[in-house]
Design a protein around this motif. Structure first.
Motif, short mmCIF file in Angstrom:
data_model
loop_
_atom_site.label_atom_id
_atom_site.label_comp_id
_atom_site.label_asym_id
_atom_site.label_seq_id
_atom_site.Cartn_x
_atom_site.Cartn_y
_atom_site.Cartn_z
N VAL A 49 0.82 -1.20 0.00
CA VAL A 49 0.00 0.00 0.00
C VAL A 49 0.86 1.26 0.00
O VAL A 49 0.54 2.27 0.58
N SER A 50 1.99 1.21 -0.65
CA SER A 50 2.87 2.37 -0.71
C SER A 50 2.33 3.41 -1.66
O SER A 50 1.47 3.15 -2.48
N VAL A 51 2.84 4.62 -1.56
CA VAL A 51 2.44 5.70 -2.44
C VAL A 51 3.70 6.29 -3.06
O VAL A 51 4.81 6.07 -2.60
N VAL A 95 -0.72 11.86 6.01
CA VAL A 95 -0.37 11.80 7.42
C VAL A 95 -0.28 13.20 8.00
O VAL A 95 0.23 14.12 7.37
N VAL A 96 -0.78 13.34 9.23
CA VAL A 96 -0.69 14.60 9.97
C VAL A 96 0.05 14.34 11.27
O VAL A 96 -0.27 13.39 12.00
N LEU A 97 1.05 15.17 11.57
CA LEU A 97 1.83 15.06 12.80
C LEU A 97 1.50 16.25 13.69
O LEU A 97 1.55 17.40 13.25
N ILE A 98 1.15 15.97 14.95
CA ILE A 98 0.77 17.05 15.87
C ILE A 98 1.35 16.78 17.25
O ILE A 98 1.44 15.64 17.69
N ASN A 138 -1.66 3.02 6.45
CA ASN A 138 -3.02 3.02 6.97
C ASN A 138 -3.91 3.99 6.20
O ASN A 138 -5.05 3.66 5.85
N ALA A 139 -3.39 5.18 5.91
CA ALA A 139 -4.18 6.17 5.18
C ALA A 139 -4.48 5.70 3.77
O ALA A 139 -5.59 5.88 3.25
N VAL A 189 -8.56 -1.24 11.70
CA VAL A 189 -7.78 -0.85 10.51
C VAL A 189 -6.32 -0.66 10.89
O VAL A 189 -5.41 -1.08 10.16
N ARG A 190 -6.08 -0.04 12.03
CA ARG A 190 -4.71 0.14 12.50
C ARG A 190 -4.04 -1.20 12.75
O ARG A 190 -2.86 -1.40 12.44
#
Length: 411
Positions: free
Chosen positions: A5-7, A50-53, A119-120, A333-334
């Protein structure tokens, strides 16, 4: 699986301020991650995997709004004290792919981000082919499926109440899709920040115009000002037959009790009412739903189906599920990304191993009972509205089928 599932590129949205975590970003860029930085407000409407916070002093209300609006895998970095806060732990379980306790290493963060990206991508691929349905064998779920057929053509406002993550929006979409308005628009409007968009303005049609031919889904109604409530009430009186669906997590009813929301407007909006079930009260459906999500999303990556270990099932039964079905789906899913063995373990779900009795399958009878229960769940998932057909699928009589359901506490 990460290769499957790579992009083509690694896009990372970084929510500022990142504070003490800034030193973790340079190794990410050197490894090929393309960073886009901004505040929660400036990233609104952005797209990315992906979002990093850094969950330190981020206000929860705007963060929750972004979590709901962005189709991405969120990764949090935070100190152990913040993680111990109850509302933060619940938020992470329901919405985040992973949370890393500080201090952490660039290598650990990079591996987590790669898993989050997988995952995304898995979610986006599945979203292209997923058919919506409201699953469950409990009395409430079965009643809701019957009501879906009866209410899809009701030309009156409808209110769906329930806890967060319990399927309110899914139920609204199913009502729209099964109505004669399915070929028209379904528009969702959060009144908390867009109340002015309800009504027509010079040169611009308001969102309420959608409800004449399509469906308008409203949330955040409890935040409407008194003048806006009056305007909405007048509009509903002069425009009967609107297909208007409102959703509430209990805040609207509380606002009515406190006198902050008009009772006459509430009665009009809640002319027909539906209530979504809480997952912790539908524990007999836990494995059915988990298996459904695992098969649904696992098919995308082309790997054989993994069953849940006994300890994972016990952990799911014991968990409180504050985020309801949405949290269950997120955790399953995770787990598809994280699981390395032949089964999905409690740790893959981000849960502690269950403490229930009989966690280990050690005897032939244990295996027979487990296979029997799985067969019943599979038949119910396929023929949820037809018990006779479910029984025929298993080659047993309907009385025997009901006896087995009672034996395994599936009814």
């Amino acid at each position: 699986m990460l290769d499957v599932v790579s992009v083509a590129s690694r896009q990372l949205l970084v929510v500022e301020p990142l504070g003490a975590c800034e030193q973790l970003l340079l190794p990410l860029q050197e490894a090929g991650w393309a960073l886009r930085r901004g505040t929660l407000q400036s990233l609104q409407g952005s797209s990315g995997d992906v979002v990093l916070i850094h969950l330190h002093e981020q206000p929860l209300a705007p963060l929750l709004a972004q979590l709901r609006s962005m189709e991405a895998s969120w990764v949090a970095v935070l100190d152990s004290q913040t993680l111990e806060r109850g509302e933060i732990a619940e938020l992470i379980g329901e919405w985040f792919f992973a949370a890393l306790a500080l201090p952490t290493t660039p290598e650990n963060l990079m591996e987590t981000l790669s898993q989050a990206q997988a995952n995304a991508r898995l979610r986006s691929l599945q979203g292209e082919r997923q058919a919506r349905q409201f699953l469950g064998n409990g009395a409430q779920a079965r009643t809701l499926r019957k009501q879906l057929e009866q209410l899809s053509e009701v030309p009156r406002p409808l209110l769906i109440s329930g806890e967060r993550g319990s399927g309110k929006t899914l139920l609204a979409r199913l009502l729209h899709e099964r109505s004669s308005r399915a070929g028209h628009a379904l528009q969702r409007l959060d009144c908390a920040g867009q109340a002015e968009a309800l009504f027509d303005r010079p040169g611009h049609a308001g969102a309420l115009a959608v409800a004449a031919t399509g469906t308008l889904l409203l949330e955040g109604l409890a935040t409407l000002s008194a003048p806006t409530q009056q305007h909405l009430l007048q509009h509903l009186h002069t425009h009967p037959g609107l297909h208007l669906i409102s959703i509430s997590r209990g805040e609207l009813e509380e606002s009515v009790r406190q006198g902050r929301f008009r009772e006459d407007l509430y009665r009009m909006l809640a002319d027909v009412r539906l209530q979504t079930p809480r997952l912790r009260e539908q524990r007999s459906d836990m494995l059915l739903l988990a298996e459904h999500f695992a098969k649904l999303h696992g098919a995308v990556i082309g790997r054989r189906h993994r069953h849940f270990s006994e300890e994972a099932v016990d952990a799911m039964v014991e968990h409180a599920w504050p985020g309801n079905v949405r949290e269950l789906c997120n955790r399953v899913v995770r787990s598809l990304v994280l699981a390395q063995g032949r089964q999905i373990l409690a740790g893959d779900l981000g849960l502690e191993a269950g403490r229930g009795p009989g966690a280990a399958v050690t005897t032939l009878q244990d295996y027979i009972l487990r296979a029997e229960r799985q067969a019943l769940n599979d038949a119910l998932a396929r023929h949820a509205n037809n018990m006779s057909q479910a029984a025929r699928t298993l080659g047993i009589s309907r009385p025997t089928f009901y006896r087995l359901l009672h034996k395994h506490r599936l009814r």
